[in-house]
Design a protein around this motif. Sequence first.
Motif, PDB file in Angstrom:
ATOM      1  N   UNK A  74      10.551  11.242 -18.605  1.00 10.29           N
ATOM      2  CA  UNK A  74      10.547  12.918 -17.884  1.00 10.29           C
ATOM      3  C   UNK A  74      12.012  12.663 -17.382  1.00 10.29           C
ATOM      4  N   UNK A  75      12.561  13.754 -18.126  1.00  8.92           N
ATOM      5  CA  UNK A  75      13.549  13.953 -16.577  1.00  8.92           C
ATOM      6  C   UNK A  75      13.504  14.435 -15.679  1.00  8.92           C
ATOM      7  N   UNK A  76      14.458  14.069 -14.181  1.00  9.36           N
ATOM      8  CA  UNK A  76      14.102  14.475 -12.818  1.00  9.36           C
ATOM      9  C   UNK A  76      14.555  16.284 -12.760  1.00  9.36           C
ATOM     10  N   UNK A  77      14.655  16.802 -12.234  1.00 13.22           N
ATOM     11  CA  UNK A  77      14.916  18.435 -12.265  1.00 13.22           C
ATOM     12  C   UNK A  77      15.856  18.070 -10.705  1.00 13.22           C
ATOM     13  N   UNK A  78      14.940  17.781  -9.853  1.00 11.78           N
ATOM     14  CA  UNK A  78      15.317  17.436  -8.413  1.00 11.78           C
ATOM     15  C   UNK A  78      14.769  16.655  -7.393  1.00 11.78           C
ATOM     16  N   UNK A  79      15.065  16.205  -6.462  1.00 12.31           N
ATOM     17  CA  UNK A  79      14.145  15.566  -5.377  1.00 12.31           C
ATOM     18  C   UNK A  79      13.882  16.153  -4.560  1.00 12.31           C
ATOM     19  N   UNK A  80      12.493  15.928  -4.220  1.00  9.69           N
ATOM     20  CA  UNK A  80      12.240  16.818  -2.984  1.00  9.69           C
ATOM     21  C   UNK A  80      11.438  15.918  -1.936  1.00  9.69           C
ATOM     22  N   UNK A  81      11.423  16.249  -1.380  1.00 10.84           N
ATOM     23  CA  UNK A  81      11.855  16.166   0.358  1.00 10.84           C
ATOM     24  C   UNK A  81      10.009  14.421   0.210  1.00 10.84           C
ATOM     25  N   UNK A  82       9.522  14.797  -0.979  1.00 14.40           N
ATOM     26  CA  UNK A  82       8.097  14.050  -0.808  1.00 14.40           C
ATOM     27  C   UNK A  82       7.609  13.193  -2.307  1.00 14.40           C
ATOM     28  N   UNK A  83       9.476  13.113  -2.815  1.00 16.44           N
ATOM     29  CA  UNK A  83       9.295  12.563  -4.238  1.00 16.44           C
ATOM     30  C   UNK A  83       9.472  13.240  -5.210  1.00 16.44           C
ATOM     31  N   UNK A  84       9.564  13.682  -6.931  1.00 17.14           N
ATOM     32  CA  UNK A  84      10.372  13.979  -6.923  1.00 17.14           C
ATOM     33  C   UNK A  84      10.090  15.245  -8.488  1.00 17.14           C
ATOM     34  N   UNK A  85      10.427  16.282  -8.654  1.00 20.76           N
ATOM     35  CA  UNK A  85      10.074  17.668  -9.157  1.00 20.76           C
ATOM     36  C   UNK A  85      10.860  16.817 -11.196  1.00 20.76           C
ATOM     37  N   UNK A  86       9.528  17.447 -12.110  1.00 20.29           N
ATOM     38  CA  UNK A  86      10.571  16.906 -13.049  1.00 20.29           C
ATOM     39  C   UNK A  86      10.984  17.977 -13.938  1.00 20.29           C
ATOM     40  N   UNK A  87      11.450  17.933 -15.543  1.00 21.67           N
ATOM     41  CA  UNK A  87      11.464  19.293 -16.065  1.00 21.67           C
ATOM     42  C   UNK A  87      10.079  19.653 -17.139  1.00 21.67           C
ATOM     43  N   UNK A 125       1.203  -1.461   0.114  1.00 21.20           N
ATOM     44  CA  UNK A 125      -0.335   0.194  -0.134  1.00 21.20           C
ATOM     45  C   UNK A 125       0.898   1.115  -0.008  1.00 21.20           C
ATOM     46  N   UNK A 126       1.852   1.923  -0.369  1.00 18.77           N
ATOM     47  CA  UNK A 126       2.801   2.039  -0.703  1.00 18.77           C
ATOM     48  C   UNK A 126       3.785   2.740  -1.645  1.00 18.77           C
ATOM     49  N   UNK A 127       3.110   4.014  -2.093  1.00 14.77           N
ATOM     50  CA  UNK A 127       3.839   4.567  -3.662  1.00 14.77           C
ATOM     51  C   UNK A 127       4.961   4.485  -4.180  1.00 14.77           C
ATOM     52  N   UNK A 128       5.096   3.876  -4.796  1.00 13.10           N
ATOM     53  CA  UNK A 128       6.864   3.548  -5.469  1.00 13.10           C
ATOM     54  C   UNK A 128       6.840   3.791  -6.164  1.00 13.10           C
ATOM     55  N   UNK A 129       8.193   5.111  -6.621  1.00  9.29           N
ATOM     56  CA  UNK A 129       8.876   5.397  -7.923  1.00  9.29           C
ATOM     57  C   UNK A 129      10.223   4.381  -8.427  1.00  9.29           C
ATOM     58  N   UNK A 130       9.715   3.780  -9.686  1.00  5.34           N
ATOM     59  CA  UNK A 130      11.467   3.036 -10.239  1.00  5.34           C
ATOM     60  C   UNK A 130      11.725   4.428 -11.151  1.00  5.34           C
ATOM     61  N   UNK A 131      13.076   4.933 -10.953  1.00  4.66           N
ATOM     62  CA  UNK A 131      13.615   5.182 -12.069  1.00  4.66           C
ATOM     63  C   UNK A 131      14.359   4.516 -12.822  1.00  4.66           C
ATOM     64  N   UNK A 132      14.509   4.497 -13.744  1.00  5.21           N
ATOM     65  CA  UNK A 132      15.176   3.561 -14.912  1.00  5.21           C
ATOM     66  C   UNK A 132      13.976   2.902 -15.931  1.00  5.21           C
TER      67      UNK A 132
END
Length: 490
Positions: free
Chosen positions: A317-330, A178-185
């Motif tokens: 998309x491409x990652x602009x930066x990590x945030x405390x609760x995920x990622x912010x995209x370009x 029940x978690x939100x998962x982000x897989x980069x790649x």
Amino acid sequence: MSSEELDVLVIGAGVSGIGAGCHLTMKNPGHSFAILERRPAMGGTWDLFRYPGVRSDSDMYTFGYNFRPWTERKDIADAKDILKYLSETAAEYGVDKKIRYQQSVTGANWSSSKKRWLISVSREDTGETYQISCRFLITCTGYYDYEQGYLPEFEGYDGFKGTIAHPQHWPEDLDYTDKKVLVIGSGATAITIVPSMAKTAEHVTMLQRSPTYIFSRPAIDGIAVWLNRLLPDKLAYKLLRAKNALLSLFIFTLSQRKPEKVRKFLRDMAAESVGPDVDVDVHFNPSYKPWDQRMCLIPDGDLFAALRAGSASIVTDQIDRFTPHGVFLKSGESIAADIIVPATGLKVQFLSGIELRMDDQVVPHKELLNYRGMMFNNLPNFATVFGYTNASWTLKADLTCDYVCRLLNHMEKHQYQVAMPSVDHSVKHSQFDDMTREPIVNLSSGYIQRALNDIPKQGSRAPWRNHDNFIKDMFSIRYGKIEDGVMTFD
């Protein structure tokens, strides 16, 4: 420092090292050998990686050894079954008794006066150091850094307040229910993890910078089931191994000759499988040609099924930066996550970073010139096992080990102490003087491109060129002459 003498030393107890031990046991019973393994268990990659769903990325009829049939029903196997197969193979041939665990090789120095390799070893468990001298050295260390994978520099990475799970160092107690998962790649690791975690996670997002070619095939081969019912195990295995090896070669060759046709086939496969809600032209249509990078295999279309069901989604998309609760995209969008999995690739490392020396002089890895995909110019009594990039690793591993065993027997028969391929010698017999040098791996993948200045090269002509073609290699390596005008003996 204590010292020991052996005929052959094998470094690494993964698929290649266990295979080398079995070949030596069968074909060179008079040669003493040992296998050194830095980790506390055999299996290499299949013991190291513990992420959800970890499995083979090729069929087990070609990934298994040519001398021991794969008899399990599924031919796309998970790590547990692969480890079982390796363990049983090692025990059957007595190779398990030859493995010395937690032994780290720190250097290898060829002594011209002794005509032996002097291997410096450190015990991981006690800190003791000792030396082994051997007539012939076989390295089976794989091609990547076991300590760490590749991780780009992400702004704000350390500020993420959730859990970061590295595929190469997976937390054993990680609960992603029940978690939100982000897989980069978008490589083999990512496309394995996503459908596996999607079974219990709240949602899994696969974030890719660029698409990858993905090919789906059944986890259970219907032809294999049929042949295994009709024929003895060994005969069925040989036929299936030949069938799958030829199929892989056909797909690779077709990709090179008719890339647009293969591109359309894979694009249409994805479109039919993921449904109308996923834009395949954005997410499954790479800019490069098929097999300019490795093609990824998924069993039973599991990734496509997860995307179609909505338990997983894909973002290009491409990652602009990590945030405390995920990622912010370009693009300006954000992806929220409780767990982030940076499946961002391997860090290529030749020979696990072992320093090679010739009479105490360092031999830079980048100056080595490949011979038949297994030995190197002017490097005596040395072979390395490096599998195919466009087919199962073990197809080439078996050919390499078979060749080394033939070479050892040839040396013993003629009382040779040294065998060494030499460009200088081959020039005397044919025109190699204008041969150019190229990267040893002909892939545009990021993990290869990042390592080009640190890994060996190949020539533009055989036998200095790595064919990446099982059929050609089978004839030139398994049935070719040992004394070919290039290999020199002393």
